[in-house]
Design a protein around this motif. Structure first.
Motif, PDB file in Angstrom:
ATOM      1  N   MET A 308       0.758  -1.201  -0.077  1.00 11.45           N
ATOM      2  CA  MET A 308      -0.090   0.194  -0.055  1.00 11.45           C
ATOM      3  C   MET A 308       0.750   1.497   0.107  1.00 11.45           C
ATOM      4  O   MET A 308       2.093   1.315   0.473  1.00 11.45           O
ATOM      5  N   ASP A 309       0.375   2.259  -0.505  1.00  8.60           N
ATOM      6  CA  ASP A 309       0.829   3.418  -0.616  1.00  8.60           C
ATOM      7  C   ASP A 309       0.990   4.124   0.955  1.00  8.60           C
ATOM      8  O   ASP A 309       0.150   4.255   1.529  1.00  8.60           O
ATOM      9  N   PRO A 310       2.042   4.519   1.410  1.00  2.94           N
ATOM     10  CA  PRO A 310       2.191   4.941   2.971  1.00  2.94           C
ATOM     11  C   PRO A 310       1.424   6.157   3.028  1.00  2.94           C
ATOM     12  O   PRO A 310       0.739   6.385   4.346  1.00  2.94           O
ATOM     13  N   LEU A 311       1.003   6.919   2.313  1.00  9.92           N
ATOM     14  CA  LEU A 311       0.287   8.150   2.583  1.00  9.92           C
ATOM     15  C   LEU A 311      -1.217   7.425   2.896  1.00  9.92           C
ATOM     16  O   LEU A 311      -1.989   7.983   3.800  1.00  9.92           O
ATOM     17  N   LEU A 312      -1.642   6.443   1.939  1.00 10.33           N
ATOM     18  CA  LEU A 312      -2.852   5.897   2.138  1.00 10.33           C
ATOM     19  C   LEU A 312      -2.951   5.325   3.456  1.00 10.33           C
ATOM     20  O   LEU A 312      -4.316   5.219   4.231  1.00 10.33           O
TER      21      LEU A 312
END
Ligand code: 13P
Ligand code: SF4
Length: 332
Positions: A308-312
């Motif tokens: 997963m995208d760390p920001l998400l």
């Protein structure tokens, strides 16, 4: 091997590697658990053999709580994608694997992020409460995540003057409106498994088993909930059958839960509520994509992995943390 594995996962959702038919898969999974410091988490809707080898079996809240506190290095999720994704959000630095990437959820699919974002914009100043059966993108657009175990407590914790949007399950939403007296705006989503029970067949079953109690999951439609003797999450349904003095139960949820009910109350009879089709019981096709073989392969090769995208992860974690905090305070 790496390229082949990627192609397999893209095409089938899982690794399709031949397994020696003489291999004792149960023993191999146990060996891999020790060797890799892995934990196998399973939902009650998994097949009986998967439940029997899991380290923990539970409902969505129990599984999130276990994922939050585990010290394992590898989390193997025998459930569906949104559950494994939640485990990853709670453990950004750990490896989380799902035996079959195509184990999705019709309820999560019924709420695409772009449409939901536009819906949310039409109702400014509303708190967004989302059922955990949704994608990480929807979680990131939410203020609170709930499960069927804690939804009532969490909705009641929101100040009375605040308007609420509830997504994505309209049936659980309508049930909560009734229970809490809060006037919520509901997203029009539903679960394919819980919407297809046949009231007519259930009425016939009740005639044949007049003493049986009808127990139902709140994802079911209102007319079925209205005639139910008890309504609750999978864990609540299981506890009810253990504590009730009744001897027979008609169970209106996915059939996987009957395994644990029967194991813990062998003297009682559990009848799956029939759906409105030619089958005698009601399986979730997503949950049932997982098999012992796929679990073994994903433990051995540590794929398919949830990435997963760390920001998400950061955005979607906030409403999950709120849920875990309120649940802990309420002793759930
Ligand atoms: P719970 O196990 O949290 O009751 O949820 C049921 C369900 O439909 C999971 O997909
Ligand atoms: Fe989704 Fe329904 Fe299957 Fe649960 S039972 S995973 S809500 S489709």
């Amino acid at each position: 091997m790496i390229n082949q594995a990627k192609q397999d996962i893209d095409k089938n959702g899982y690794l399709s590697i031949d397994i020696d038919p003489t291999l004792d898969i149960f023993a191999e999974i146990q060996r891999l658990k020790k060797e890799k410091n892995a934990i196998l988490l399973a939902h009650y809707y998994q097949d009986a053999d998967i439940q029997d080898i899991a380290d923990y079996i539970g409902d969505s809240l129990g599984l999130a709580q276990q994922a939050e506190k585990t010290t394992a290095d590898l989390i193997v999720f025998a459930g569906v994608h949104f559950m494994a994704e939640t485990a990853k959000i709670l453990n950004p630095h750990k490896k989380v694997v799902l035996p079959d990437m195509k184990a999705g959820c019709s309820l999560a699919d019924s709420c695409p992020a772009e449409e939901f974002s536009a819906f949310k914009a039409q109702h400014p100043n509303h708190v967004v409460v989302s059922y955990i059966n949704c994608t990480a993108d929807i979680k990131a657009l939410s203020d609170y995540i709930v499960t069927s175990s804690n939804a009532e407590v969490i909705v009641n914790s929101i100040p009375k003057e605040k308007g609420i949007i509830f997504a994505p399950d309209k049936n659980l939403g309508a049930y909560l409106v009734k229970k809490t007296g809060r006037d919520m705006i509901l997203w029009d989503g539903a679960c394919m498994v819980h919407e297809i029970f046949s009231l007519e067949k259930i009425a016939k079953l009740k005639l044949k088993h007049p003493e049986a109690l009808l127990i139902s999951h709140p994802e079911c439609e209102a007319p079925l909930l209205e005639i139910s003797d008890f309504i609750g999450s999978t864990t609540a349904l299981l506890k009810f059958t253990q504590q009730s003095t009744a001897k027979e139960f008609i169970v209106a949820t996915e059939t996987g839960i009957l395994h644990k009910m029967q194991l813990s109350s062998p003297e009682k009879t559990f009848i799956p509520a029939p759906p409105d089709n030619s089958c005698a019981c009601n399986d979730c096709p997503h949950m049932k994509r997982n098999t012992l073989e796929k679990i073994y392969l994903c433990m051995q090769y540590e794929q398919p992995e949830i990435l997963m995208d760390p920001l998400l992860i950061e955005k979607s974690r906030l409403p999950i943390d709120r849920m875990l905090e309120i649940s802990a305070k309420a002793g759930l």
